[in-house]
Design a protein around this motif. Sequence first.
Motif, mmCIF file in Angstrom:
data_model
loop_
_atom_site.group_PDB
_atom_site.id
_atom_site.type_symbol
_atom_site.label_atom_id
_atom_site.label_comp_id
_atom_site.label_asym_id
_atom_site.label_seq_id
_atom_site.Cartn_x
_atom_site.Cartn_y
_atom_site.Cartn_z
ATOM 1 N N UNK A 1 0.487 -1.193 -0.353
ATOM 2 C CA UNK A 1 -0.226 -0.025 0.478
ATOM 3 C C UNK A 1 0.539 1.031 -0.148
ATOM 4 N N UNK A 2 1.612 1.170 0.650
ATOM 5 C CA UNK A 2 2.781 2.380 0.998
ATOM 6 C C UNK A 2 3.736 2.623 -0.140
ATOM 7 N N UNK A 3 3.642 1.553 -0.377
ATOM 8 C CA UNK A 3 5.319 1.145 -1.723
ATOM 9 C C UNK A 3 4.586 1.989 -3.105
ATOM 10 N N UNK A 4 2.480 1.650 -3.636
ATOM 11 C CA UNK A 4 2.317 1.768 -4.219
ATOM 12 C C UNK A 4 1.828 3.359 -4.287
ATOM 13 N N UNK A 5 1.725 3.813 -3.176
ATOM 14 C CA UNK A 5 1.005 4.805 -2.893
ATOM 15 C C UNK A 5 2.480 6.431 -3.328
ATOM 16 N N UNK A 6 3.486 6.017 -3.300
ATOM 17 C CA UNK A 6 4.467 6.785 -3.094
ATOM 18 C C UNK A 6 5.063 6.553 -4.716
ATOM 19 N N UNK A 7 5.110 6.111 -5.345
ATOM 20 C CA UNK A 7 4.885 5.026 -6.918
ATOM 21 C C UNK A 7 3.823 6.176 -7.525
ATOM 22 N N UNK A 8 2.628 5.912 -7.260
ATOM 23 C CA UNK A 8 1.786 6.190 -8.274
ATOM 24 C C UNK A 8 1.543 8.018 -7.891
ATOM 25 N N UNK A 9 2.326 8.537 -6.414
ATOM 26 C CA UNK A 9 2.026 10.003 -5.900
ATOM 27 C C UNK A 9 3.402 10.226 -7.956
ATOM 28 N N UNK A 10 4.555 9.484 -7.580
ATOM 29 C CA UNK A 10 5.316 10.071 -8.474
ATOM 30 C C UNK A 10 5.217 9.618 -9.841
ATOM 31 N N UNK B 1 0.787 -16.145 -3.049
ATOM 32 C CA UNK B 1 0.350 -15.802 -1.601
ATOM 33 C C UNK B 1 0.683 -14.434 -1.331
ATOM 34 N N UNK B 2 2.495 -13.746 -1.294
ATOM 35 C CA UNK B 2 2.859 -13.557 -0.389
ATOM 36 C C UNK B 2 3.176 -11.594 -1.920
ATOM 37 N N UNK B 3 3.044 -12.423 -3.022
ATOM 38 C CA UNK B 3 3.027 -11.570 -3.910
ATOM 39 C C UNK B 3 1.549 -10.886 -3.865
ATOM 40 N N UNK B 4 1.031 -12.054 -4.074
ATOM 41 C CA UNK B 4 -0.126 -10.841 -4.009
ATOM 42 C C UNK B 4 -0.292 -10.111 -2.598
ATOM 43 N N UNK B 5 -0.566 -10.477 -2.036
ATOM 44 C CA UNK B 5 -0.780 -9.645 -0.629
ATOM 45 C C UNK B 5 -0.207 -8.056 -1.028
ATOM 46 N N UNK B 6 1.135 -8.713 -2.147
ATOM 47 C CA UNK B 6 1.389 -6.762 -1.966
ATOM 48 C C UNK B 6 0.828 -6.154 -3.154
ATOM 49 N N UNK B 7 0.738 -7.034 -4.096
ATOM 50 C CA UNK B 7 0.069 -6.350 -4.926
ATOM 51 C C UNK B 7 -1.355 -5.861 -4.753
ATOM 52 N N UNK B 8 -1.628 -6.522 -3.778
ATOM 53 C CA UNK B 8 -3.108 -6.154 -3.679
ATOM 54 C C UNK B 8 -3.414 -5.156 -2.773
ATOM 55 N N UNK B 9 -1.923 -4.685 -2.082
ATOM 56 C CA UNK B 9 -1.842 -3.228 -1.079
ATOM 57 C C UNK B 9 -1.769 -1.482 -2.554
ATOM 58 N N UNK B 10 -0.656 -2.604 -3.527
ATOM 59 C CA UNK B 10 -0.597 -1.327 -4.432
ATOM 60 C C UNK B 10 -1.615 -1.462 -5.436
ATOM 61 N N UNK B 11 -2.360 -2.059 -5.441
ATOM 62 C CA UNK B 11 -3.990 -1.995 -6.184
ATOM 63 C C UNK B 11 -5.173 -0.636 -5.444
ATOM 64 N N UNK B 12 -5.062 -1.158 -4.216
ATOM 65 C CA UNK B 12 -6.114 -0.320 -2.838
ATOM 66 C C UNK B 12 -5.339 1.404 -3.413
ATOM 67 N N UNK B 13 -3.673 1.271 -2.634
ATOM 68 C CA UNK B 13 -3.051 2.853 -2.546
ATOM 69 C C UNK B 13 -3.471 3.311 -4.601
ATOM 70 N N UNK B 14 -2.864 2.243 -5.181
ATOM 71 C CA UNK B 14 -3.204 3.272 -7.057
ATOM 72 C C UNK B 14 -4.241 3.746 -6.985
ATOM 73 N N UNK B 15 -5.189 3.131 -6.816
ATOM 74 C CA UNK B 15 -6.869 3.298 -6.963
ATOM 75 C C UNK B 15 -6.745 4.767 -6.611
ATOM 76 N N UNK B 16 -6.928 4.517 -5.043
ATOM 77 C CA UNK B 16 -6.804 5.675 -3.775
ATOM 78 C C UNK B 16 -6.668 7.071 -3.853
ATOM 79 N N UNK B 17 -5.300 7.247 -5.470
ATOM 80 C CA UNK B 17 -5.316 7.972 -6.218
ATOM 81 C C UNK B 17 -5.317 8.957 -6.921
ATOM 82 N N UNK B 18 -5.588 7.928 -7.936
ATOM 83 C CA UNK B 18 -6.363 8.251 -8.888
ATOM 84 C C UNK B 18 -7.725 8.286 -8.854
#
Length: 330
Positions: A183-192, A304-321
């Motif tokens: 979530x937080x990595x996705x948040x900052x990547x989407x911000x940039x 599962x581990x990668x799925x959880x990570x990318x799940x967080x990325x998807x959530x934060x990306x959608x929030x910023x967009x």
Amino acid sequence: TEFASILLIAQGILGAIFHPISGSLADKAFREKGTKFPVIISGAAFAAIIFLSVSVALNTDPGSGLKWVLPILVTLWLAAMATFHSPAISLVESFTPVHKFPQVAAILTMVFGVIYTIEPFLIFILNQIGLTATFMLGGALVLLTAYSIRNISMTPPTEEDKKILEKVVVEGSEKRDLFLTGFFVGLFKTLLLFAIPAVWVHHQFFGNTYKQFFTDPDYLQSGMLLFSAIIALPVSKLVEKWGPSKSIINGCIAAFVIALPCLLVRNQIFSFMMIVVMGAVYSLLAIASLPYVLNRAKAGKAGLSIGLYYGGVSASTAVVLLMLYWMNVS
């Protein structure tokens, strides 16, 4: 455009749900059948069907009764793409030694950067061949891509391995940590990648001098991603030196520190310099993420581990967009 906010919310929710589920199903398929391919090809086939369905729908009058079908098809497409993404990425663990994870992540970042750098030109070409042909081509490419990794997805465990893998459990706290990291990595990547370029274009940071080149954030994103691709290999060496955890922390801190001046300072030279800096920070976050997740993944639980990570990325990306959409900055 009237469905944009709904689709952005759907993107985050579906990604947060389907990435972990498909990753877990892939891990189960690997334990039972020795391959993750059934999950990967199922998601790809479903995505291909959706592509073809959209192609057919686009041949109808957009103002007809079929108009409501398109948002539903796009929602199903998002779910299908999320289904095979995490299992496919988790295959890295099967054929790459641990100490090579940063280099593999660097290669993925380079490929990603190059593809998105030429995206504006690809869009021009796809617009020329038409929407129907584009979606038919998309369906075919998704299937071919999934099928092309069939061989590397087959690394069957021994019977002894299966017994061990069945007993491996990922604790709730570990699931939470992986999701929040994403979530937080996705948040900052989407911000940039999205937020800052969108604000620059919206407020015309580059003035009339460069207006003809910067009327679309895509060109700024392309420049940033091109630089992130160019320096990917050197950055992977830095990740090896610092370690994935420290690299992610440093990357998030750097993104946070540069975000405010990037959003407030309206200076052309400064903005051009920041494209380079943002590309470097983006590269650091992108390259550190995969080794971090795979190092944290328990035996037989990479999907599962990668799925959880990318799940967080998807959530934060959608929030910023979604925030950019509501602010009319996109």
